[in-house]
Design an enzyme around this catalytic site. Structure first.
Site, PDB file in Angstrom:
ATOM      1  N   TYR A 182       0.883  -1.159   0.000  1.00 28.46           N
ATOM      2  CA  TYR A 182       0.000   0.000   0.000  1.00 28.46           C
ATOM      3  C   TYR A 182       0.922   1.210   0.000  1.00 28.46           C
ATOM      4  O   TYR A 182       1.353   1.684   1.042  1.00 28.46           O
ATOM      5  CB  TYR A 182      -0.923  -0.012   1.214  1.00 28.46           C
ATOM      6  CG  TYR A 182      -1.803   1.213   1.326  1.00 28.46           C
ATOM      7  CD1 TYR A 182      -2.370   1.794   0.198  1.00 28.46           C
ATOM      8  CD2 TYR A 182      -2.066   1.782   2.564  1.00 28.46           C
ATOM      9  CE1 TYR A 182      -3.176   2.910   0.298  1.00 28.46           C
ATOM     10  CE2 TYR A 182      -2.876   2.897   2.683  1.00 28.46           C
ATOM     11  CZ  TYR A 182      -3.423   3.463   1.549  1.00 28.46           C
ATOM     12  OH  TYR A 182      -4.222   4.585   1.651  1.00 28.46           O
ATOM     13  N   ASP A 222      -2.070  -1.261  -4.234  1.00 24.71           N
ATOM     14  CA  ASP A 222      -2.385   0.136  -4.513  1.00 24.71           C
ATOM     15  C   ASP A 222      -1.065   0.886  -4.527  1.00 24.71           C
ATOM     16  O   ASP A 222      -0.505   1.191  -3.481  1.00 24.71           O
ATOM     17  CB  ASP A 222      -3.326   0.675  -3.437  1.00 24.71           C
ATOM     18  CG  ASP A 222      -3.660   2.147  -3.628  1.00 24.71           C
ATOM     19  OD1 ASP A 222      -3.117   2.772  -4.564  1.00 24.71           O
ATOM     20  OD2 ASP A 222      -4.448   2.683  -2.827  1.00 24.71           O
TER      21      ASP A 222
END
EC number: 3.1.-.-
Length: 364
Positions: A182, A222
Protein backbone atom coordinates in the site's frame (compact mmCIF):
# COMPACT_ATOMS: atom_id res chain seq x y z
CA UNK A 1 -6.16 -4.00 4.22
CA UNK A 2 -8.37 -11.02 7.24
CA UNK A 3 -10.15 -20.69 8.88
CA UNK A 4 -11.42 -23.99 9.59
CA UNK A 5 -14.49 -24.85 7.45
CA UNK A 6 -14.34 -27.14 4.47
CA UNK A 7 -13.37 -24.96 1.49
CA UNK A 8 -15.32 -24.62 -1.72
CA UNK A 9 -13.13 -25.96 -4.50
CA UNK A 10 -13.65 -25.72 -8.22
CA UNK A 11 -13.76 -28.93 -10.14
CA UNK A 12 -10.38 -29.85 -11.64
CA UNK A 13 -8.68 -26.99 -9.80
CA UNK A 14 -5.28 -27.66 -8.19
CA UNK A 15 -6.89 -27.30 -4.77
CA UNK A 16 -9.47 -29.94 -5.65
CA UNK A 17 -6.79 -32.38 -6.68
CA UNK A 18 -4.61 -31.84 -3.64
CA UNK A 19 -5.84 -31.24 -0.08
CA UNK A 20 -5.03 -27.84 1.37
CA UNK A 21 -3.26 -27.96 4.70
CA UNK A 22 -3.26 -25.36 7.44
CA UNK A 23 -0.41 -22.85 7.12
CA UNK A 24 1.58 -24.02 10.12
CA UNK A 25 4.19 -21.38 10.83
CA UNK A 26 7.55 -22.35 12.15
CA UNK A 27 10.47 -20.17 13.10
CA UNK A 28 13.11 -19.88 10.43
CA UNK A 29 16.73 -18.95 10.83
CA UNK A 30 16.04 -15.33 11.69
CA UNK A 31 14.91 -14.11 8.29
CA UNK A 32 11.15 -14.24 8.21
CA UNK A 33 8.36 -16.73 8.68
CA UNK A 34 9.51 -19.84 6.83
CA UNK A 35 7.17 -22.49 5.44
CA UNK A 36 7.64 -26.00 4.15
CA UNK A 37 8.77 -26.33 0.55
CA UNK A 38 5.84 -26.72 -1.80
CA UNK A 39 6.29 -27.75 -5.40
CA UNK A 40 2.96 -26.28 -6.54
CA UNK A 41 2.96 -22.53 -7.03
CA UNK A 42 0.17 -19.95 -7.26
CA UNK A 43 -0.89 -18.76 -10.71
CA UNK A 44 -4.06 -16.74 -10.03
CA UNK A 45 -3.81 -13.50 -8.08
CA UNK A 46 -6.10 -10.73 -6.90
CA UNK A 47 -5.35 -7.33 -5.39
CA UNK A 48 -7.88 -4.97 -3.82
CA UNK A 49 -7.80 -1.80 -1.77
CA UNK A 50 -10.75 -2.49 0.51
CA UNK A 51 -10.94 1.03 1.99
CA UNK A 52 -11.63 -0.53 5.43
CA UNK A 53 -11.78 -4.31 5.43
CA UNK A 54 -14.15 -4.31 8.40
CA UNK A 55 -16.70 -2.14 6.58
CA UNK A 56 -16.51 -4.40 3.55
CA UNK A 57 -17.15 -7.44 5.75
CA UNK A 58 -20.11 -5.73 7.41
CA UNK A 59 -21.70 -4.26 4.31
CA UNK A 60 -20.45 -5.95 1.14
CA UNK A 61 -19.24 -9.42 2.11
CA UNK A 62 -21.81 -11.44 0.19
CA UNK A 63 -21.00 -9.92 -3.19
CA UNK A 64 -17.25 -9.94 -2.54
CA UNK A 65 -17.39 -13.59 -1.43
CA UNK A 66 -19.16 -14.47 -4.66
CA UNK A 67 -16.50 -12.65 -6.66
CA UNK A 68 -13.74 -14.59 -4.88
CA UNK A 69 -15.59 -17.88 -5.35
CA UNK A 70 -16.04 -17.20 -9.05
CA UNK A 71 -12.46 -16.13 -9.79
CA UNK A 72 -10.93 -18.58 -7.30
CA UNK A 73 -7.61 -16.76 -6.75
CA UNK A 74 -4.65 -18.56 -5.22
CA UNK A 75 -3.46 -15.32 -3.59
CA UNK A 76 -5.47 -12.30 -2.41
CA UNK A 77 -3.61 -9.08 -1.56
CA UNK A 78 -5.56 -6.52 0.46
CA UNK A 79 -4.66 -2.90 1.18
CA UNK A 80 -6.20 -0.36 3.57
CA UNK A 81 -7.26 -2.97 6.09
CA UNK A 82 -7.66 -0.20 8.70
CA UNK A 83 -7.54 -2.43 11.77
CA UNK A 84 -5.19 -1.70 14.69
CA UNK A 85 -2.38 -3.99 15.74
CA UNK A 86 -2.61 -5.92 19.01
CA UNK A 87 -1.00 -4.40 22.09
CA UNK A 88 -2.39 -2.21 24.82
CA UNK A 89 -1.64 1.46 25.36
CA UNK A 90 2.03 1.96 26.10
CA UNK A 91 2.85 -1.68 25.30
CA UNK A 92 4.76 -3.12 22.32
CA UNK A 93 2.56 -3.76 19.30
CA UNK A 94 2.16 -7.10 17.58
CA UNK A 95 1.62 -5.96 14.00
CA UNK A 96 0.70 -9.47 12.83
CA UNK A 97 -2.31 -9.74 15.13
CA UNK A 98 -5.63 -7.92 15.26
CA UNK A 99 -6.17 -5.93 18.43
CA UNK A 100 -8.72 -7.13 20.98
CA UNK A 101 -7.83 -4.68 23.74
CA UNK A 102 -11.33 -3.24 24.13
CA UNK A 103 -14.82 -4.66 23.93
CA UNK A 104 -15.40 -2.98 20.57
CA UNK A 105 -12.12 -4.26 19.15
CA UNK A 106 -12.86 -7.79 20.40
CA UNK A 107 -16.21 -7.71 18.64
CA UNK A 108 -14.63 -6.40 15.45
CA UNK A 109 -11.95 -9.08 15.56
CA UNK A 110 -14.65 -11.74 15.95
CA UNK A 111 -16.51 -10.35 12.93
CA UNK A 112 -13.39 -10.58 10.77
CA UNK A 113 -12.43 -14.00 12.11
CA UNK A 114 -15.88 -15.43 11.36
CA UNK A 115 -15.86 -13.93 7.88
CA UNK A 116 -12.46 -15.36 7.09
CA UNK A 117 -13.47 -18.77 8.43
CA UNK A 118 -16.44 -19.01 6.09
CA UNK A 119 -16.35 -20.29 2.50
CA UNK A 120 -14.42 -19.63 0.38
CA UNK A 121 -12.00 -17.86 2.74
CA UNK A 122 -11.52 -20.80 5.09
CA UNK A 123 -9.31 -22.25 2.38
CA UNK A 124 -6.70 -19.50 2.87
CA UNK A 125 -3.95 -18.80 5.33
CA UNK A 126 -3.89 -15.15 6.41
CA UNK A 127 -1.01 -12.79 7.17
CA UNK A 128 -1.49 -9.28 8.52
CA UNK A 129 0.70 -6.20 8.70
CA UNK A 130 -1.17 -3.63 10.75
CA UNK A 131 -0.69 -0.04 11.81
CA UNK A 132 -0.97 1.11 15.41
CA UNK A 133 -4.39 2.63 14.73
CA UNK A 134 -7.25 2.15 12.28
CA UNK A 135 -5.15 3.36 9.38
CA UNK A 136 -3.55 1.80 6.29
CA UNK A 137 -2.45 -1.82 6.86
CA UNK A 138 -2.26 -4.80 4.52
CA UNK A 139 -3.31 -8.43 4.48
CA UNK A 140 -2.27 -11.40 2.38
CA UNK A 141 -4.43 -14.47 1.89
CA UNK A 142 -2.78 -17.52 0.32
CA UNK A 143 -4.46 -20.85 -0.36
CA UNK A 144 -3.20 -23.33 2.18
CA UNK A 145 -1.96 -25.65 -0.54
CA UNK A 146 0.36 -22.90 -1.82
CA UNK A 147 2.20 -22.04 1.37
CA UNK A 148 4.98 -19.48 0.88
CA UNK A 149 8.45 -20.51 1.98
CA UNK A 150 8.92 -17.25 3.88
CA UNK A 151 6.89 -14.14 4.64
CA UNK A 152 8.39 -10.75 5.46
CA UNK A 153 6.73 -7.50 6.42
CA UNK A 154 9.28 -4.96 5.25
CA UNK A 155 11.38 -4.05 2.24
CA UNK A 156 14.60 -4.94 4.07
CA UNK A 157 13.67 -8.62 4.58
CA UNK A 158 14.29 -8.45 8.32
CA UNK A 159 12.58 -10.87 10.68
CA UNK A 160 9.70 -9.45 12.75
CA UNK A 161 10.15 -5.86 11.53
CA UNK A 162 7.09 -4.24 9.96
CA UNK A 163 7.00 -1.19 7.74
CA UNK A 164 5.40 1.89 9.33
CA UNK A 165 1.62 1.72 8.89
CA UNK A 166 1.81 -1.92 7.76
CA UNK A 167 2.42 -1.12 4.10
CA UNK A 168 4.31 -4.25 3.01
CA UNK A 169 3.86 -8.01 2.92
CA UNK A 170 6.45 -9.95 0.95
CA UNK A 171 5.87 -13.66 0.30
CA UNK A 172 8.63 -15.83 -1.09
CA UNK A 173 7.69 -18.88 -3.11
CA UNK A 174 9.97 -21.44 -4.73
CA UNK A 175 10.34 -19.69 -8.09
CA UNK A 176 9.17 -16.11 -7.45
CA UNK A 177 8.44 -13.46 -4.84
CA UNK A 178 5.16 -11.63 -4.39
CA UNK A 179 5.18 -8.10 -2.99
CA UNK A 180 1.94 -6.59 -1.71
CA UNK A 181 2.23 -2.86 -0.99
CA UNK A 182 0.00 0.00 0.00
CA UNK A 183 2.24 2.75 -1.32
CA UNK A 184 1.95 6.11 0.47
CA UNK A 185 -0.03 8.90 -1.13
CA UNK A 186 2.12 11.75 -2.43
CA UNK A 187 0.01 14.43 -0.78
CA UNK A 188 -0.19 18.04 -1.91
CA UNK A 189 2.80 19.74 -0.27
CA UNK A 190 6.55 19.35 0.20
CA UNK A 191 6.19 18.09 3.77
CA UNK A 192 7.55 15.14 5.72
CA UNK A 193 4.30 13.15 5.42
CA UNK A 194 3.70 14.07 1.79
CA UNK A 195 6.22 14.67 -1.02
CA UNK A 196 9.22 13.73 1.14
CA UNK A 197 7.68 10.48 2.36
CA UNK A 198 6.79 9.41 -1.17
CA UNK A 199 10.26 10.23 -2.53
CA UNK A 200 11.87 8.14 0.22
CA UNK A 201 9.45 5.29 -0.48
CA UNK A 202 10.22 5.30 -4.21
CA UNK A 203 13.95 5.29 -3.47
CA UNK A 204 13.58 2.31 -1.14
CA UNK A 205 11.52 0.41 -3.71
CA UNK A 206 14.33 0.79 -6.25
CA UNK A 207 16.85 -0.41 -3.66
CA UNK A 208 14.62 -3.40 -2.90
CA UNK A 209 14.33 -4.30 -6.59
CA UNK A 210 18.10 -4.14 -7.03
CA UNK A 211 18.70 -6.38 -4.01
CA UNK A 212 16.14 -9.03 -4.99
CA UNK A 213 16.82 -9.49 -8.69
CA UNK A 214 17.86 -13.12 -8.11
CA UNK A 215 14.25 -14.28 -8.45
CA UNK A 216 11.25 -13.06 -10.51
CA UNK A 217 8.87 -10.68 -8.77
CA UNK A 218 5.13 -10.07 -8.85
CA UNK A 219 4.49 -6.65 -7.33
CA UNK A 220 0.86 -5.82 -6.69
CA UNK A 221 -1.28 -3.46 -4.70
CA UNK A 222 -2.39 0.14 -4.51
CA UNK A 223 0.73 1.85 -5.85
CA UNK A 224 -0.92 5.29 -5.71
CA UNK A 225 0.34 6.50 -9.09
CA UNK A 226 -1.03 6.65 -12.62
CA UNK A 227 1.86 6.16 -15.02
CA UNK A 228 0.60 7.74 -18.25
CA UNK A 229 -2.24 9.96 -19.46
CA UNK A 230 -3.99 6.85 -20.73
CA UNK A 231 -4.24 5.73 -17.09
CA UNK A 232 -6.62 8.54 -16.05
CA UNK A 233 -10.05 9.48 -17.35
CA UNK A 234 -9.47 13.26 -17.41
CA UNK A 235 -5.75 14.08 -17.84
CA UNK A 236 -6.18 17.86 -17.82
CA UNK A 237 -8.32 17.78 -14.67
CA UNK A 238 -5.78 15.69 -12.77
CA UNK A 239 -2.75 17.59 -14.12
CA UNK A 240 -4.11 20.94 -12.91
CA UNK A 241 -5.75 19.82 -9.65
CA UNK A 242 -5.03 21.96 -6.57
CA UNK A 243 -5.79 21.80 -2.86
CA UNK A 244 -7.39 25.03 -1.68
CA UNK A 245 -5.64 26.93 -4.45
CA UNK A 246 -2.13 25.96 -3.31
CA UNK A 247 0.46 25.56 -6.09
CA UNK A 248 3.77 23.81 -5.24
CA UNK A 249 6.87 25.86 -6.15
CA UNK A 250 8.23 23.04 -8.34
CA UNK A 251 6.03 22.46 -11.38
CA UNK A 252 7.07 18.79 -11.34
CA UNK A 253 5.06 18.44 -8.12
CA UNK A 254 1.89 20.10 -9.42
CA UNK A 255 -1.33 18.23 -9.93
CA UNK A 256 -3.38 15.49 -8.36
CA UNK A 257 -1.41 13.23 -6.00
CA UNK A 258 -0.64 10.16 -8.05
CA UNK A 259 -0.47 12.11 -11.32
CA UNK A 260 2.28 14.67 -10.80
CA UNK A 261 5.14 14.66 -13.34
CA UNK A 262 7.58 13.87 -10.53
CA UNK A 263 5.74 10.74 -9.39
CA UNK A 264 5.08 9.51 -12.90
CA UNK A 265 8.70 9.99 -13.89
CA UNK A 266 10.00 8.10 -10.87
CA UNK A 267 7.49 5.31 -11.45
CA UNK A 268 8.60 4.90 -15.05
CA UNK A 269 12.24 4.83 -13.95
CA UNK A 270 11.41 2.23 -11.29
CA UNK A 271 9.72 -0.04 -13.84
CA UNK A 272 12.69 0.29 -16.18
CA UNK A 273 15.37 -0.26 -13.53
CA UNK A 274 13.49 -3.18 -12.01
CA UNK A 275 12.94 -4.70 -15.46
CA UNK A 276 9.23 -4.95 -14.76
CA UNK A 277 6.22 -5.25 -17.04
CA UNK A 278 2.87 -3.61 -16.37
CA UNK A 279 0.71 -6.70 -16.87
CA UNK A 280 -2.52 -4.84 -17.58
CA UNK A 281 -1.03 -2.41 -20.08
CA UNK A 282 0.93 -5.24 -21.71
CA UNK A 283 -2.40 -6.82 -22.71
CA UNK A 284 -4.54 -3.69 -23.03
CA UNK A 285 -2.79 -1.15 -25.24
CA UNK A 286 -5.76 1.18 -25.65
CA UNK A 287 -7.70 3.11 -23.04
CA UNK A 288 -10.94 1.47 -21.91
CA UNK A 289 -13.24 4.15 -20.52
CA UNK A 290 -15.72 1.75 -18.94
CA UNK A 291 -13.40 -0.76 -17.29
CA UNK A 292 -9.88 0.60 -17.58
CA UNK A 293 -9.54 2.29 -14.18
CA UNK A 294 -9.18 0.87 -10.68
CA UNK A 295 -10.09 3.95 -8.60
CA UNK A 296 -13.19 6.09 -9.01
CA UNK A 297 -14.06 9.38 -7.35
CA UNK A 298 -17.10 9.90 -5.19
CA UNK A 299 -20.23 9.81 -7.37
CA UNK A 300 -21.25 13.07 -5.67
CA UNK A 301 -19.07 16.17 -6.08
CA UNK A 302 -16.31 17.38 -8.37
CA UNK A 303 -14.65 13.95 -8.56
CA UNK A 304 -17.74 12.31 -10.04
CA UNK A 305 -16.69 10.38 -13.11
CA UNK A 306 -13.01 11.09 -12.46
CA UNK A 307 -11.08 7.82 -12.47
CA UNK A 308 -7.49 6.63 -12.21
CA UNK A 309 -5.59 3.39 -12.65
CA UNK A 310 -3.45 3.22 -9.52
CA UNK A 311 -3.71 -0.50 -8.65
CA UNK A 312 -1.28 -2.76 -10.49
CA UNK A 313 0.33 -6.06 -11.17
CA UNK A 314 3.94 -5.44 -12.19
CA UNK A 315 5.84 -8.61 -13.07
CA UNK A 316 9.46 -9.32 -13.88
CA UNK A 317 10.25 -9.57 -17.57
CA UNK A 318 10.94 -13.30 -17.12
CA UNK A 319 7.22 -13.76 -16.39
CA UNK A 320 5.94 -11.68 -19.30
CA UNK A 321 5.26 -14.61 -21.62
CA UNK A 322 3.20 -16.34 -18.92
CA UNK A 323 0.64 -13.52 -18.61
CA UNK A 324 -2.75 -14.98 -19.57
CA UNK A 325 -5.00 -12.19 -18.33
CA UNK A 326 -4.97 -9.05 -16.20
CA UNK A 327 -8.32 -7.42 -15.58
CA UNK A 328 -9.92 -4.63 -13.61
CA UNK A 329 -13.33 -5.69 -12.38
CA UNK A 330 -15.06 -2.35 -11.86
CA UNK A 331 -17.16 -0.52 -14.44
CA UNK A 332 -18.52 2.95 -14.96
CA UNK A 333 -18.85 5.95 -12.69
CA UNK A 334 -21.39 4.32 -10.35
CA UNK A 335 -18.70 1.98 -8.96
CA UNK A 336 -20.20 -1.26 -10.26
CA UNK A 337 -18.00 -4.15 -9.12
CA UNK A 338 -16.18 -2.08 -6.49
CA UNK A 339 -17.86 -3.98 -3.63
CA UNK A 340 -18.30 -0.86 -1.51
CA UNK A 341 -14.74 0.43 -1.86
CA UNK A 342 -13.50 3.28 -4.05
CA UNK A 343 -11.14 0.73 -5.66
CA UNK A 344 -12.14 -2.32 -7.66
CA UNK A 345 -10.38 -5.70 -7.55
CA UNK A 346 -7.66 -6.31 -10.11
CA UNK A 347 -6.74 -9.86 -11.11
CA UNK A 348 -3.80 -11.53 -12.78
CA UNK A 349 -3.59 -15.03 -14.20
CA UNK A 350 -0.35 -16.68 -15.29
CA UNK A 351 0.09 -19.85 -17.27
CA UNK A 352 1.81 -22.72 -15.54
CA UNK A 353 5.58 -22.68 -16.15
CA UNK A 354 7.34 -25.46 -17.97
CA UNK A 355 10.04 -27.30 -16.02
CA UNK A 356 12.70 -25.65 -18.16
CA UNK A 357 11.20 -22.21 -17.57
CA UNK A 358 11.08 -22.76 -13.79
CA UNK A 359 14.73 -23.77 -13.78
CA UNK A 360 15.73 -20.70 -15.81
CA UNK A 361 13.77 -18.36 -13.53
CA UNK A 362 15.48 -19.65 -10.41
CA UNK A 363 18.96 -19.67 -11.98
CA UNK A 364 18.56 -16.20 -13.47
Amino acid sequence: MKRFFKPIEKENSPAAKKPCLSPEKRDGDGDGVEEEKNQNEPSKFMTWNANSFLLRVKNDWSQFSKFVSDFDPDVIAIQEVRMPAAGGKGKPKNHEELSDDTKVLREEKQILTRALSSPPFGNYGVWWSLADSKYAGTALLVKKCFKPRKVYFNLDKLASKHEPDGRVILAEFETFRLLNTYSPNNGWKDEENAFQRRRKWDKRIVEFLNKTSDKPLIWCGDLNVSHEEIDVSHPEFFATAKLNGYVPPNKEDCGQPGFTPSERGRFGATIKEGRLVDAYRYLHKEQEMESGFSWSGNPIGKYRGKRMRIDYFLVSEQLKDRIVSCKMHGRGIELEGFHGSDHCPVTLELSKPSSEMEQNQVSN
